[in-house]
Write a protein that holds these residues in place. Structure first.
Motif, PDB file in Angstrom:
ATOM      1  N   TYR A  89     -34.041 -38.892 -40.988  1.00 38.30           N
ATOM      2  CA  TYR A  89     -32.615 -38.616 -40.833  1.00 38.30           C
ATOM      3  C   TYR A  89     -32.403 -37.214 -40.268  1.00 38.30           C
ATOM      4  N   ASP A  90     -31.274 -37.052 -39.619  1.00 39.59           N
ATOM      5  CA  ASP A  90     -30.718 -35.727 -39.354  1.00 39.59           C
ATOM      6  C   ASP A  90     -29.868 -35.435 -40.583  1.00 39.59           C
ATOM      7  N   ARG A 107     -24.233 -39.751 -39.702  1.00 39.20           N
ATOM      8  CA  ARG A 107     -24.125 -41.188 -39.419  1.00 39.20           C
ATOM      9  C   ARG A 107     -23.680 -41.453 -37.996  1.00 39.20           C
ATOM     10  N   PHE A 108     -23.053 -40.479 -37.324  1.00 38.99           N
ATOM     11  CA  PHE A 108     -22.691 -40.622 -35.914  1.00 38.99           C
ATOM     12  C   PHE A 108     -23.631 -39.741 -35.098  1.00 38.99           C
ATOM     13  N   LEU A 109     -24.636 -40.370 -34.528  1.00 43.19           N
ATOM     14  CA  LEU A 109     -25.679 -39.662 -33.797  1.00 43.19           C
ATOM     15  C   LEU A 109     -25.280 -39.501 -32.336  1.00 43.19           C
ATOM     16  N   TRP A 110     -25.720 -38.400 -31.746  1.00 46.51           N
ATOM     17  CA  TRP A 110     -25.352 -38.069 -30.371  1.00 46.51           C
ATOM     18  C   TRP A 110     -26.499 -38.400 -29.413  1.00 46.51           C
ATOM     19  N   GLY A 111     -26.204 -39.169 -28.357  1.00 46.87           N
ATOM     20  CA  GLY A 111     -27.161 -39.374 -27.274  1.00 46.87           C
ATOM     21  C   GLY A 111     -28.517 -39.847 -27.738  1.00 46.87           C
ATOM     22  N   ASP A 112     -29.561 -39.103 -27.336  1.00 43.70           N
ATOM     23  CA  ASP A 112     -30.935 -39.495 -27.636  1.00 43.70           C
ATOM     24  C   ASP A 112     -31.291 -39.383 -29.115  1.00 43.70           C
ATOM     25  N   GLU A 113     -30.420 -38.800 -29.913  1.00 47.25           N
ATOM     26  CA  GLU A 113     -30.672 -38.778 -31.356  1.00 47.25           C
ATOM     27  C   GLU A 113     -30.783 -40.192 -31.904  1.00 47.25           C
ATOM     28  N   ARG A 114     -30.097 -41.133 -31.255  1.00 49.68           N
ATOM     29  CA  ARG A 114     -30.115 -42.514 -31.742  1.00 49.68           C
ATOM     30  C   ARG A 114     -31.501 -43.145 -31.649  1.00 49.68           C
ATOM     31  N   ALA A 115     -32.328 -42.649 -30.730  1.00 49.75           N
ATOM     32  CA  ALA A 115     -33.684 -43.171 -30.581  1.00 49.75           C
ATOM     33  C   ALA A 115     -34.674 -42.474 -31.508  1.00 49.75           C
ATOM     34  N   ALA A 163     -24.221 -27.132 -36.342  1.00 48.98           N
ATOM     35  CA  ALA A 163     -24.069 -27.764 -35.039  1.00 48.98           C
ATOM     36  C   ALA A 163     -25.130 -27.304 -34.046  1.00 48.98           C
ATOM     37  N   ALA A 164     -25.304 -28.151 -33.020  1.00 49.38           N
ATOM     38  CA  ALA A 164     -26.144 -27.830 -31.865  1.00 49.38           C
ATOM     39  C   ALA A 164     -25.410 -28.334 -30.619  1.00 49.38           C
ATOM     40  N   PHE A 165     -24.178 -27.867 -30.451  1.00 48.88           N
ATOM     41  CA  PHE A 165     -23.334 -28.317 -29.347  1.00 48.88           C
ATOM     42  C   PHE A 165     -23.899 -27.822 -28.020  1.00 48.88           C
ATOM     43  N   GLY A 166     -23.905 -28.699 -27.020  1.00 51.23           N
ATOM     44  CA  GLY A 166     -24.349 -28.304 -25.688  1.00 51.23           C
ATOM     45  C   GLY A 166     -23.353 -27.374 -25.016  1.00 51.23           C
ATOM     46  N   ARG A 167     -23.858 -26.448 -24.238  1.00 52.52           N
ATOM     47  CA  ARG A 167     -22.989 -25.468 -23.584  1.00 52.52           C
ATOM     48  C   ARG A 167     -21.949 -26.095 -22.659  1.00 52.52           C
ATOM     49  N   PRO A 168     -22.268 -27.189 -21.939  1.00 49.92           N
ATOM     50  CA  PRO A 168     -21.231 -27.787 -21.075  1.00 49.92           C
ATOM     51  C   PRO A 168     -20.029 -28.318 -21.852  1.00 49.92           C
ATOM     52  N   ARG A 169     -20.173 -28.516 -23.156  1.00 45.37           N
ATOM     53  CA  ARG A 169     -19.073 -29.041 -23.969  1.00 45.37           C
ATOM     54  C   ARG A 169     -18.512 -27.982 -24.920  1.00 45.37           C
ATOM     55  N   ARG A 170     -18.674 -26.709 -24.551  1.00 41.02           N
ATOM     56  CA  ARG A 170     -18.168 -25.636 -25.400  1.00 41.02           C
ATOM     57  C   ARG A 170     -16.658 -25.771 -25.618  1.00 41.02           C
TER      58      ARG A 170
END
Length: 260
Positions: A89-90, A107-115, A163-170
């Motif tokens: 788990y995360d 419970r809501f995984l982002w992108g490649d976290e789902r794999a 958090a580990a938010f990506g910079r393009p989505r600041r």
């Protein structure tokens, strides 16, 4: 809140850095400290997260627990975690000054976290520590009004967001941290990774604390740092009286049973 680099190089140096930040903030009077998602291990989904969870994350959790007791402070973060059945788990984690540890899962995984990770079940982590009720959505989950509202209706006063938010989505990070605070009349304290990981993936930084009126009290920049603010918990009732979103929701039939 503590803000750290996203790379996972030299765990020993990372642990010492975070320990020093905790010491600094506690010396300034901090009671609750939020640390970014995967701050202790680095955020890189191309590396063996299961191996990290079995080694570095266990050491990190042990150290965080020791620091919480030694500094008499509540720490909040997220780490890769294997449960007793070997499910990865995360995981959200609250570490209290009396040695108690509370664990949840994203419970809501982002992108490649789902794999990589298994989605958590049930509500996000919620715990009362030293008379303060803390809810912990992780990173992407701050974008779901329902997740935060569920925590607030269950009693959360502080929404702590590792958090580990990506910079393009600041800009999204800044929007959601303010929106969740004002629409729920709660405190949002978001701690994010900054700089780049070893693959050059950039992270947003800009860790922030927003009060129940939606006012941004502090915001960090693009580099490792730490900051804190003094919050008057009575502001929660004041904000909800001035902006009665929660109360007015009861007039909608589908929300009528929210407080029951």
């Amino acid at each position: 809140m503590v803000q750290t680099r996203a790379d996972g190089e030299d765990p020993g140096a990372r642990f010492r850095e975070i320990s020093g930040r905790i010491d600094e903030l506690r010396g300034a009077g901090a009671d609750v400290i939020v640390i970014p998602e995967f701050a202790m291990t680095g955020y890189d989904l191309t590396v063996d997260q299961r191996g990290i969870a079995a080694d570095a994350s266990l050491r990190a959790r042990d150290l965080l627990g020791q620091w919480a007791i030694a500094h008499q402070v509540t720490l909040v973060t997220a780490l890769p975690l294997l449960d007793d059945d070997g499910v990865l788990y995360d995981a959200s984690i609250i570490l209290a000054a009396d040695g108690r540890q509370y664990v949840g899962a994203k419970r809501f995984l982002w992108g490649d976290e789902r794999a990589t990770f298994t989605a958590g079940r049930g509500a996000a982590l919620l715990a009362e520590v030293d008379g303060i009720t803390i809810g912990v959505p992780i990173c992407y989950e701050i974008g779901f009004p329902e997740v935060v509202r569920e925590l607030v209706l269950a009693g959360a006063e502080i929404i702590a967001v590792p958090a580990a938010f990506g910079r393009p989505r600041r800009h999204v990070w800044e929007l959601f941290t303010s929106a969740r605070a004002v629409e729920n009349g709660c405190i949002v304290a978001g701690a994010g990774l900054c700089s780049e990981n070893l693959r050059g993936q950039p992270f947003a930084g800009h860790s922030t604390i927003v009060d129940p009126f939606g006012r941004r009290l502090v915001q960090l920049g693009d580099v490792p740092d730490a900051a804190g603010v003094v919050i008057d918990l009575a502001d929660i009732d004041r904000a909800r009286a001035q902006l009665p979103y929660l109360e007015d929701l009861k007039s909608i039939n589908s929300f009528a049973a929210l407080d029951n």
